[in-house]
Design a protein around this motif. Structure first.
Motif, PDB file in Angstrom:
ATOM      1  N   ASP B  34       0.826  -1.217   0.000  1.00 42.99           N
ATOM      2  CA  ASP B  34       0.000   0.000   0.000  1.00 42.99           C
ATOM      3  C   ASP B  34       0.853   1.255   0.000  1.00 42.99           C
ATOM      4  N   TYR B  35       1.918   1.249   0.818  1.00 40.54           N
ATOM      5  CA  TYR B  35       2.773   2.425   0.884  1.00 40.54           C
ATOM      6  C   TYR B  35       3.337   2.740  -0.507  1.00 40.54           C
ATOM      7  N   PHE B  36       3.845   1.716  -1.199  1.00 35.67           N
ATOM      8  CA  PHE B  36       4.499   1.943  -2.492  1.00 35.67           C
ATOM      9  C   PHE B  36       3.497   2.352  -3.570  1.00 35.67           C
ATOM     10  N   MET B  37       2.259   1.847  -3.453  1.00 34.08           N
ATOM     11  CA  MET B  37       1.209   2.252  -4.408  1.00 34.08           C
ATOM     12  C   MET B  37       0.892   3.735  -4.207  1.00 34.08           C
ATOM     13  N   ASP B  38       0.755   4.157  -2.928  1.00 33.00           N
ATOM     14  CA  ASP B  38       0.466   5.569  -2.635  1.00 33.00           C
ATOM     15  C   ASP B  38       1.607   6.458  -3.122  1.00 33.00           C
ATOM     16  N   ARG B  39       2.830   6.001  -2.878  1.00 27.66           N
ATOM     17  CA  ARG B  39       4.003   6.777  -3.265  1.00 27.66           C
ATOM     18  C   ARG B  39       4.071   6.918  -4.793  1.00 27.66           C
ATOM     19  N   ALA B  40       3.781   5.816  -5.496  1.00 28.48           N
ATOM     20  CA  ALA B  40       3.828   5.846  -6.964  1.00 28.48           C
ATOM     21  C   ALA B  40       2.813   6.853  -7.494  1.00 28.48           C
ATOM     22  N   GLU B  41       1.656   6.924  -6.844  1.00 26.74           N
ATOM     23  CA  GLU B  41       0.620   7.862  -7.275  1.00 26.74           C
ATOM     24  C   GLU B  41       1.095   9.304  -7.089  1.00 26.74           C
ATOM     25  N   VAL B  42       1.727   9.574  -5.941  1.00 26.61           N
ATOM     26  CA  VAL B  42       2.244  10.922  -5.672  1.00 26.61           C
ATOM     27  C   VAL B  42       3.319  11.288  -6.697  1.00 26.61           C
ATOM     28  N   MET B  43       4.173  10.322  -7.037  1.00 28.61           N
ATOM     29  CA  MET B  43       5.287  10.602  -7.940  1.00 28.61           C
ATOM     30  C   MET B  43       4.847  10.651  -9.402  1.00 28.61           C
ATOM     31  N   ARG B  49       7.834  14.829  -9.218  1.00 27.70           N
ATOM     32  CA  ARG B  49       8.911  13.910  -9.621  1.00 27.70           C
ATOM     33  C   ARG B  49      10.192  14.688  -9.914  1.00 27.70           C
ATOM     34  N   LYS B  50      10.033  15.819 -10.624  1.00 31.87           N
ATOM     35  CA  LYS B  50      11.205  16.616 -11.001  1.00 31.87           C
ATOM     36  C   LYS B  50      11.901  17.165  -9.744  1.00 31.87           C
ATOM     37  N   ASN B  51      11.108  17.688  -8.810  1.00 38.04           N
ATOM     38  CA  ASN B  51      11.699  18.225  -7.575  1.00 38.04           C
ATOM     39  C   ASN B  51      12.412  17.134  -6.773  1.00 38.04           C
ATOM     40  N   ALA B  52      11.788  15.958  -6.719  1.00 39.31           N
ATOM     41  CA  ALA B  52      12.408  14.842  -5.986  1.00 39.31           C
ATOM     42  C   ALA B  52      13.732  14.444  -6.641  1.00 39.31           C
ATOM     43  N   ILE B  54      15.726  16.439  -8.327  1.00 35.27           N
ATOM     44  CA  ILE B  54      16.721  17.497  -8.040  1.00 35.27           C
ATOM     45  C   ILE B  54      17.318  17.278  -6.643  1.00 35.27           C
ATOM     46  N   VAL B  55      16.441  16.975  -5.675  1.00 36.29           N
ATOM     47  CA  VAL B  55      16.917  16.759  -4.300  1.00 36.29           C
ATOM     48  C   VAL B  55      17.853  15.550  -4.268  1.00 36.29           C
ATOM     49  N   GLN B  56      17.418  14.485  -4.945  1.00 35.62           N
ATOM     50  CA  GLN B  56      18.204  13.243  -4.930  1.00 35.62           C
ATOM     51  C   GLN B  56      19.557  13.438  -5.618  1.00 35.62           C
ATOM     52  N   LYS B  57      19.530  14.151  -6.764  1.00 31.80           N
ATOM     53  CA  LYS B  57      20.743  14.347  -7.561  1.00 31.80           C
ATOM     54  C   LYS B  57      21.806  15.097  -6.759  1.00 31.80           C
ATOM     55  N   ASN B  58      21.382  16.088  -6.012  1.00 33.53           N
ATOM     56  CA  ASN B  58      22.345  16.910  -5.273  1.00 33.53           C
ATOM     57  C   ASN B  58      22.572  16.424  -3.842  1.00 33.53           C
ATOM     58  N   GLY B  59      22.054  15.258  -3.528  1.00 33.45           N
ATOM     59  CA  GLY B  59      22.222  14.729  -2.172  1.00 33.45           C
ATOM     60  C   GLY B  59      21.614  15.643  -1.117  1.00 33.45           C
ATOM     61  N   GLY B  60      20.591  16.409  -1.515  1.00 30.43           N
ATOM     62  CA  GLY B  60      19.895  17.299  -0.577  1.00 30.43           C
ATOM     63  C   GLY B  60      20.694  18.540  -0.230  1.00 30.43           C
ATOM     64  N   LYS B  61      21.801  18.797  -0.973  1.00 33.48           N
ATOM     65  CA  LYS B  61      22.654  19.950  -0.648  1.00 33.48           C
ATOM     66  C   LYS B  61      22.623  20.996  -1.767  1.00 33.48           C
ATOM     67  N   GLY B  62      22.792  22.246  -1.383  1.00 32.81           N
ATOM     68  CA  GLY B  62      22.839  23.329  -2.366  1.00 32.81           C
ATOM     69  C   GLY B  62      21.517  24.069  -2.466  1.00 32.81           C
ATOM     70  N   GLU B  63      21.613  25.268  -3.085  1.00 32.29           N
ATOM     71  CA  GLU B  63      20.442  26.147  -3.153  1.00 32.29           C
ATOM     72  C   GLU B  63      19.314  25.522  -3.962  1.00 32.29           C
TER      73      GLU B  63
END
Lengths: 60, 154
Positions: B34-43, B49-52, B54-63
């Protein structure tokens, strides 16, 4: 074969239909069980075209 | 399918199997899927998806990552599924811990909320946050099928 949503109850039912015991489930991955379910469903797959003996003979 | 995590000098073993989903539902009343189904819907939302990414690519660091993370936090569904992820990690950890450490026929006795809560006391909250992806990988490896369906839905 069904289009019903995959629920835990349906998953459990399929494991019983395959003939797996409760203990069997602990020694297998869920993915392996899903493979078995799919193969069971694939037994009923319909093919538009089936190879004939002549086709097999022509392989040589 | 095993995973071993060392915490406070103690080795904890976790095991996922074909029984995990049934045990999880039995104790927590929901499927771990259920968790992964809900998450897939959000993404599914391209901006989220694009914002996630960006966060992942930069390891959560930077402006740029900060801005993207802020945008994500404005999405209540994203926040909800992120928090659910830690719940999932705790719950999946307990079930897979039982599977690694108890005989199959003895596990039912451990499937109580009280025993789950007592077990959680072995860890502080950061353990589950830091190891959430470990349990996600255990889940994903466990459920991965290899056979393709022919005439799906026929």
């Amino acid at each position: 074969v069904t289009d019903r949503p995959r629920t835990v109850a349906l998953y459990h039912l399929r494991t019983l239909q395959i003939g797996l015991s409760w203990t069997d489930l602990f020694y297998m991955r869920e993915g392996e069980i899903l493979d078995m379910v799919r193969e069971m469903e694939n037994d009923h797959a319909k093919y538009d075209e089936l190879a004939t003996q002549e086709d097999f003979d022509n392989f040589g | 399918m095993f995973r071993t995590i060392i915490y406070n000098g103690k080795e904890y073993r976790f095991k996922a199997s074909g029984a995990t989903k049934i045990l999880y539902k039995r104790l927590f009343g929901v499927s771990p899927d259920d968790y992964f189904m809900d998450r897939a819907e959000v993404m599914n939302d391209p901006i989220t998806r694009k914002n996630a990414e960006i966060v992942q690519k930069n390891g959560g660091k930077g402006e740029e990552a900060d801005k993207a993370a802020l945008e994500l936090m404005k999405n209540p569904e994203y926040v909800k599924t992120t928090l659910s992820f830690y719940d999932f990690a705790q719950q999946y950890a307990y079930i897979t811990y039982l599977e690694a450490n108890f005989e199959p026929l003895k596990i039912n006795e451990e499937l109580t909320v009280d025993k789950f809560v007592v077990w959680l006391m072995n860890f502080d909250e950061s353990f589950f946050r830091e190891n959430a992806t470990n349990f996600q990988k255990l889940y994903q490896t466990n459920i991965k099928p290899e056979v393709e369906a022919k005439n799906a839905g026929a």
